[in-house]
Design a protein around this motif. Structure first.
Motif, mmCIF file in Angstrom:
data_model
loop_
_atom_site.group_PDB
_atom_site.id
_atom_site.type_symbol
_atom_site.label_atom_id
_atom_site.label_comp_id
_atom_site.label_asym_id
_atom_site.label_seq_id
_atom_site.Cartn_x
_atom_site.Cartn_y
_atom_site.Cartn_z
ATOM 1 N N UNK A 266 0.866 -1.174 0.000
ATOM 2 C CA UNK A 266 0.000 0.000 0.000
ATOM 3 C C UNK A 266 0.906 1.228 0.000
ATOM 4 N N UNK A 267 0.867 2.012 -1.061
ATOM 5 C CA UNK A 267 1.716 3.199 -1.155
ATOM 6 C C UNK A 267 0.994 4.402 -0.571
ATOM 7 N N UNK A 268 1.643 5.063 0.409
ATOM 8 C CA UNK A 268 1.059 6.228 1.064
ATOM 9 C C UNK A 268 2.098 7.346 1.131
ATOM 10 N N UNK A 269 1.662 8.610 0.986
ATOM 11 C CA UNK A 269 2.610 9.727 1.012
ATOM 12 C C UNK A 269 2.963 10.158 2.435
ATOM 13 N N UNK A 297 -1.617 3.780 9.643
ATOM 14 C CA UNK A 297 -2.666 3.759 8.606
ATOM 15 C C UNK A 297 -2.247 2.939 7.389
ATOM 16 N N UNK A 298 -1.254 2.081 7.556
ATOM 17 C CA UNK A 298 -0.670 1.389 6.412
ATOM 18 C C UNK A 298 -1.628 0.417 5.724
ATOM 19 N N UNK A 299 -2.629 -0.084 6.431
ATOM 20 C CA UNK A 299 -3.524 -1.086 5.837
ATOM 21 C C UNK A 299 -4.705 -0.468 5.090
ATOM 22 N N UNK A 300 -4.838 0.872 5.134
ATOM 23 C CA UNK A 300 -6.014 1.515 4.537
ATOM 24 C C UNK A 300 -5.631 2.183 3.220
ATOM 25 N N UNK A 301 -6.167 1.722 2.083
ATOM 26 C CA UNK A 301 -5.881 2.385 0.806
ATOM 27 C C UNK A 301 -6.327 3.840 0.828
ATOM 28 N N UNK A 302 -5.541 4.691 0.196
ATOM 29 C CA UNK A 302 -5.828 6.130 0.208
ATOM 30 C C UNK A 302 -7.189 6.434 -0.393
ATOM 31 N N UNK A 303 -7.563 5.724 -1.445
ATOM 32 C CA UNK A 303 -8.820 6.010 -2.124
ATOM 33 C C UNK A 303 -10.035 5.767 -1.227
ATOM 34 N N UNK A 304 -9.882 4.905 -0.193
ATOM 35 C CA UNK A 304 -11.001 4.645 0.709
ATOM 36 C C UNK A 304 -11.251 5.830 1.632
ATOM 37 N N UNK A 305 -10.258 6.703 1.785
ATOM 38 C CA UNK A 305 -10.356 7.804 2.750
ATOM 39 C C UNK A 305 -10.781 9.109 2.109
ATOM 40 N N UNK A 306 -10.620 9.204 0.791
ATOM 41 C CA UNK A 306 -10.900 10.471 0.116
ATOM 42 C C UNK A 306 -11.798 10.211 -1.092
ATOM 43 N N UNK A 315 1.282 8.071 -5.328
ATOM 44 C CA UNK A 315 0.655 8.991 -4.381
ATOM 45 C C UNK A 315 1.506 10.226 -4.117
ATOM 46 N N UNK A 316 2.644 10.363 -4.809
ATOM 47 C CA UNK A 316 3.471 11.570 -4.737
ATOM 48 C C UNK A 316 4.410 11.568 -5.937
ATOM 49 N N UNK A 317 4.960 12.730 -6.240
ATOM 50 C CA UNK A 317 5.863 12.832 -7.382
ATOM 51 C C UNK A 317 7.149 12.052 -7.166
ATOM 52 N N UNK A 318 7.564 11.920 -5.899
ATOM 53 C CA UNK A 318 8.744 11.137 -5.538
ATOM 54 C C UNK A 318 8.294 9.978 -4.659
ATOM 55 N N UNK A 319 8.768 8.771 -4.961
ATOM 56 C CA UNK A 319 8.394 7.598 -4.175
ATOM 57 C C UNK A 319 9.635 6.790 -3.834
ATOM 58 N N UNK A 320 9.527 6.007 -2.763
ATOM 59 C CA UNK A 320 10.646 5.215 -2.270
ATOM 60 C C UNK A 320 10.156 3.823 -1.898
ATOM 61 N N UNK A 321 10.896 2.802 -2.325
ATOM 62 C CA UNK A 321 10.646 1.442 -1.865
ATOM 63 C C UNK A 321 11.937 0.890 -1.266
ATOM 64 N N UNK A 322 11.797 0.131 -0.199
ATOM 65 C CA UNK A 322 12.955 -0.446 0.494
ATOM 66 C C UNK A 322 12.658 -1.907 0.801
ATOM 67 N N UNK A 323 13.624 -2.774 0.458
ATOM 68 C CA UNK A 323 13.439 -4.197 0.762
ATOM 69 C C UNK A 323 14.726 -4.772 1.321
ATOM 70 N N UNK A 324 14.599 -5.519 2.421
ATOM 71 C CA UNK A 324 15.698 -6.325 2.916
ATOM 72 C C UNK A 324 15.650 -7.654 2.184
ATOM 73 N N UNK A 325 16.775 -8.061 1.629
ATOM 74 C CA UNK A 325 16.833 -9.257 0.795
ATOM 75 C C UNK A 325 17.700 -10.302 1.473
ATOM 76 N N UNK A 326 17.150 -11.493 1.649
ATOM 77 C CA UNK A 326 17.887 -12.590 2.268
ATOM 78 C C UNK A 326 18.937 -13.133 1.299
ATOM 79 N N UNK A 327 19.990 -13.759 1.811
ATOM 80 C CA UNK A 327 21.001 -14.355 0.917
ATOM 81 C C UNK A 327 20.389 -15.400 -0.007
ATOM 82 N N UNK A 328 21.020 -15.567 -1.173
ATOM 83 C CA UNK A 328 20.538 -16.557 -2.133
ATOM 84 C C UNK A 328 19.846 -15.873 -3.281
ATOM 85 N N UNK A 329 19.116 -16.629 -4.096
ATOM 86 C CA UNK A 329 18.864 -18.067 -4.006
ATOM 87 C C UNK A 329 20.065 -18.884 -4.499
#
Length: 410
Positions: A266-269, A297-306, A315-329
């Motif tokens: 769920x992407x939120x600004x 509020x991470x479980x609530x989609x933005x469209x449900x609120x507005x 949901x913004x001009x700049x976005x960020x995703x972060x993932x911790x990645x386990x060793x492998x495969x």
């Protein structure tokens, strides 16, 4: 046998956007693995079949039933497409596979390619529509595919094919609605011309020294690695006046969903005061407080609120995703190098920052393609890494603002 399963609110948002305009490969999620060594293609093909048995969503099609999307699980087999390619053409073919446009009405929603090279190895590409996978799904799929390629593939039960994520309870929707009333977002609307913009990308890896300092600062400042990285990004991306809005991709997985593929993002600004003042440690405190408030509020989609919010790609001009990645495969008998940030060729907003943090830490900038944008992105990503290293070394020192030409996305 085909089984129809309902979609979640997050999945329905993606589906609705696809009905409005031609989005090309905007929702294509891909991962590539370079396998060096003798690869048994027949065994790899059988591993793909076993992978689909483990994760039935890979066999799904999507159908409009009375105005809502349903997933038809079991409609399309997952097969391995083998396409021999010379060394000079494999990169082009891999890029084309990563930029596959999935037709929701015709299916399939997932595909696997094997591009063999002359040394017995090759490049494996797994791509799927965001309707059935997210970033964490790539880790799960490659790990399970590698396990099933091995000589002693584990016998495990199939994962449920349902949406996993369900409608949040009413009290959370009410709380989220109040939060967004106080912090009105400005989503990036779908392109009015009916198409998306071609994108470009630059990638940098954190040095071993910076990774060591990142780990030490996380302990010393009692912060997560993501909070440390986001604080520097917010500083470098902030305009000279007014608040900074950065969309954060938040996972809604529960422990029960840890080994399931699906769309659990769920992407939120996040809105931060700018420009930051004081030390890096002080700015970190502000970022941490803003994130903790947003997480509620991470479980609530933005469209449900507005009500009345226009369909959006971000949901913004700049976005960020972060993932911790386990060793492998680990594919039996071959060395493996994975590109967790394979690019689908589309810019869904002005700048998307992907951070893949595992045995190495890679930072990727994705942005609309132009000659000037690439030059500025190269300069900015290098500046971010310089400020990061300096901030981690002396967190109580004054946070330094970039002096270079501001990029277009600020």
């Amino acid at each position: 046998m085909t089984q129809f399963v309902p979609t979640s609110p997050l999945q329905r948002g993606i589906w609705f956007n696809e009905q409005l305009v031609a989005l090309g490969s905007a929702y294509t999620v891909a991962v590539t693995a370079h396998l060096r060594g003798p690869v048994d293609v027949g065994r790899l093909a059988r591993a793909c079949t076993a992978l689909a048995a483990r994760h039935p969503l890979l066999t799904a099609g999507c159908h409009n039933l009375d105005g809502l999307p349903w997933l038809a699980v079991g409609e399309h087999p997952l097969t391995l497409a083998v396409e021999p390619a010379a060394d000079g053409t494999v990169r082009e073919r891999v890029e084309r596979a990563c930029r596959t446009r999935f037709d929701l009405s015709a299916g399939p929603l997932a595909r696997v390619w094997w591009f063999p090279l002359g040394n017995g190895g090759g490049v494996l590409v797994l791509a799927a529509h965001h309707l059935i996978v997210d970033g964490r799904s790539k880790d799960i799929l490659l790990r399970d595919l590698a396990d099933r390629y091995g000589p002693d593939a584990p016998a495990v039960a199939a994962q449920p094919a349902g949406p996993g994520y369900t409608m949040p309870p009413e009290h959370l929707v009410v709380a989220a609605t109040e939060y967004w009333w106080r912090n009105p977002p400005r989503p990036v609307e779908l392109p009015r011309d009916g198409g998306v913009r071609p994108g470009d990308t630059v990638v940098r890896a954190l040095t071993p020294r910076t990774r060591t300092r990142l780990a030490e600062a996380a302990v010393a400042l009692d912060a997560t690695r993501f909070e440390l990285l986001l604080t520097v990004l917010a500083n470098c991306l902030a305009p000279d006046d007014g608040p900074t809005s950065i969309a954060i991709e938040l996972s809604v997985r529960t422990p029960a969903d840890a080994d399931r593929i699906g769309m659990y993002v769920n992407e939120l600004p996040l809105t931060l005061p700018t420009p930051p003042t004081g030390s890096y440690a002080a700015a970190l405190t502000t970022v941490r407080a803003g994130l903790r408030e947003l997480y509620a509020h991470r479980t609530v989609p933005l469209a449900m609120c507005r009500p009345g919010t226009r369909p959006f790609l971000a949901t913004a001009a700049v976005s960020v995703s972060y993932r911790r990645i386990a060793p492998g495969p680990v594919f039996a008998g071959v060395a493996t190098t994975v590109d967790w940030s394979a690019f689908n060729g589309v810019a869904r907003n002005a700048l998307h920052v992907m951070i893949a943090d595992g045995e190495q830490t890679h930072v990727t900038f994705q942005f609309p393609a132009s000659a000037g944008a690439r030059r500025r992105a190269d300069a900015l990503i290098d500046r971010v890494l310089v400020v990061l290293d300096r901030s981690l070394t002396a967190p109580q020192a004054t946070l330094v603002r970039p002096q270079e030409e501001p990029p277009p996305w600020t």
